[in-house]
Scaffold this motif. Structure first.
Motif, PDB file in Angstrom:
ATOM      1  N   LEU B 102       0.833  -1.208   0.000  1.00  0.00           N
ATOM      2  CA  LEU B 102       0.000   0.000   0.000  1.00  0.00           C
ATOM      3  C   LEU B 102       0.863   1.251   0.000  1.00  0.00           C
ATOM      4  N   ILE B 103       1.920   1.222   0.801  1.00  0.00           N
ATOM      5  CA  ILE B 103       2.805   2.390   0.849  1.00  0.00           C
ATOM      6  C   ILE B 103       3.422   2.635  -0.514  1.00  0.00           C
ATOM      7  N   GLU B 104       3.848   1.549  -1.163  1.00  0.00           N
ATOM      8  CA  GLU B 104       4.483   1.725  -2.463  1.00  0.00           C
ATOM      9  C   GLU B 104       3.487   2.247  -3.497  1.00  0.00           C
ATOM     10  N   SER B 106       1.061   4.223  -2.801  1.00  0.00           N
ATOM     11  CA  SER B 106       0.895   5.638  -2.508  1.00  0.00           C
ATOM     12  C   SER B 106       2.053   6.450  -3.048  1.00  0.00           C
ATOM     13  N   ILE B 107       3.266   5.940  -2.883  1.00  0.00           N
ATOM     14  CA  ILE B 107       4.422   6.666  -3.393  1.00  0.00           C
ATOM     15  C   ILE B 107       4.337   6.785  -4.913  1.00  0.00           C
ATOM     16  N   ILE B 110       1.959   9.471  -5.954  1.00  0.00           N
ATOM     17  CA  ILE B 110       2.523  10.822  -5.880  1.00  0.00           C
ATOM     18  C   ILE B 110       3.451  11.070  -7.056  1.00  0.00           C
ATOM     19  N   LEU B 116      -1.330  12.788  -3.742  1.00  0.00           N
ATOM     20  CA  LEU B 116      -1.932  11.535  -3.318  1.00  0.00           C
ATOM     21  C   LEU B 116      -3.446  11.664  -3.442  1.00  0.00           C
TER      22      LEU B 116
END
Lengths: 291, 291
Positions: B102-104, B106-107, B110, B116
């Motif tokens: 999930l973090i990746e 989101s990155i 961006i 985001l």
DNA sequence: CTTGACTCTCCCGTAACGGTAAACTTTAGG
DNA sequence: CCTAAAGTTTACCGTTACGGGAGAGTCAAG
């Protein structure tokens, strides 16, 4: 306008959480009645709440979420936070995976031995020490007592006893079955001392980035039991030996009562690059030999 | 016999920790001076402490460790605890890995969009509801207002208003570009009601094990924006759509003010078995299309 | 005997809430 | 209009596994 209960049902979070987020000013109600103190939320606050929940799911702390929300943080700053968070999570995944392997090793131990015998082998780092020592090659490790006496005589009167730390024996041999042992015995020092021409060596005792250590209470004749245990543990948990081991005397040894010796055995280890058997716990049936 | 400071240096743990373990009776000193309260530890306690530290490293709670230590727990019980712990850690690893993805995502968001934008899509489960509805095929989704009016008339007077929950619209069509929409509109119910021969359907609104939801504030004409966002999010995070979506009206809609509608869009999703691009964040450059 | 190092107990703080109590407010029903 | 039930408020305590610090007492060496 919803009261807190309705809003909590809509947003699927607890009232308690909403009050908490109000308390820390992360999400304040749209309107608070001055008389009753009742909180009233509007539907327009749902996106903000959901954004909070998403960031929370990514693992950001509420403090970080607050920073993201309050000023409209620039995307690049948010990106930096996420990169930071990503590396944290990567480390966490690796740590948990390591933990998982240790657990599986322990389960396999029980399955094979009927009990958990590696339980007192622990991994940690060991700092460097200043070290004042004698080095000899002897034919028996039990000969150590003679060496210790020799060391005492060499040190006695030359070094103030307050500067002396622990007694340490370093086993420089890498072959455990050999007939000759290359042994170095000395004291750690809390301050540097002049080393007169006495045959004493003043050097740095190397730090260990990762060490498998185990405390042995008993005479040096029992050392091989501990050695085997550490070896099995190191082998099974995906590490390998990475240098010569040593023994820290946690109590000043009484030479004539070797059965009272309290010794911490330290083995430097490092992660194996190739992990041989990646199987389930029960499949680790081959006897694990040391070295 | 060591005082607490010496013992803490030997064992490489803090004094504070030793006092804490004494307080919770996990590791009591060998002897406590009655006058001064000074704790005195013996070297023979090191194995016990080390065992505690090992179990702690496996992730057992201090309560569990206490159970392992106090009675000599049978190996099979310890094994059971470790099995339990193992499954916990396995779940933790998986959860952290999901979080990492999930973090990746989101990155990557961006990097592609400059900001985001998926931030208000959230994943959760949705329970089943009792559902009283009308189903029609219409040629325009904006036709929904007529259907809502029709529903109101059908329900009015037959169902006590306290039994009515939220207004829900289910989109049964799976083709988003089609000219005809198979729409079902109704109310969730808090209690079962007799369904007279009115053309109304009484059924269970299926639960969603995992749903991607997003709150939209605005008229139905803006729905496609949210739809696209959810689709992109679902696609990028390794999920896929798993059925027909629906809209929960969080506020009773006023038919003549569609711009005030507060609607939660819910899409059932499931994990994709095949994850196409397993690359780094920056490599996710292909535009992600919905469906 | 002094002095410095060491130790004691006790209390507060952590992160992110959950649980509960006692008092108050609102709403629905009669 | 009254009452009862349901909802809400603040406030305090508990969670995990300790860390930090205050103020008072203790030990060992010179």
């Amino acid at each position: 306008m919803f009261r807190i209960g309705d809003f909590s049902r809509i947003a699927r979070v607890s009232c308690r959480l909403l009050r908490y987020y109000d308390e820390i000013s992360l999400l304040s109600p749209h309107y608070v009645d001055g008389d009753s103190g009742y909180r009233y939320y509007s539907a327009a606050q749902l996106p903000r709440l959901n954004r909070i929940l998403v960031l929370r799911e990514l693992g950001l702390s509420l403090g970080q979420i607050a920073r993201v929300m309050e000023d409209n943080l620039s995307p690049s700053e948010l990106r930096a936070m996420l990169l930071l968070r990503r590396s944290d999570v990567e480390r966490a995944v690796e740590a948990e995976s390591d933990r998982l392997r240790l657990i599986e090793v322990s389960i396999a131990q029980i399955d094979n031995n009927g009990e958990l015998s590696t339980d007192d082998v622990i991994m940690r780092s060991e700092p460097a020490h200043l070290f004042l020592s004698l080095r000899r090659t002897v034919d028996s490790f039990a000969h150590a007592r003679v060496l210790i006496r020799e060391l005492h005589e060499a040190v006695h009167g030359r070094v103030h006893s307050s500067a002396l730390g622990s007694l340490v024996a370093v086993a420089h041999a890498t072959e455990f079955e050999a007939d000759l042992f290359d042994v170095e015995i000395g004291f750690t020092l809390t301050e540097t001392v002049p080393v007169a021409p006495t045959g004493l060596i003043l050097r740095e005792l190397e730090p260990m980035h990762t060490a498998a250590v185990c405390v042995r209470v008993g005479p040096p004749e029992h050392a091989h039991l501990v050695t085997g245990r550490i070896g099995a543990f190191v082998e099974a948990s995906g590490y390998e030996l990475a240098g010569s081991n040593r023994e820290f005397f946690l109590q000043r040894p009484r030479l004539d009562h070797t059965e009272d010796w309290v010794v911490e055995m330290q083995f430097p280890i490092r992660k194996r690059r190739v992990i041989p058997a990646q199987g389930q716990a029960g499949t680790l049936t081959a006897p694990v030999q040391f070295e």
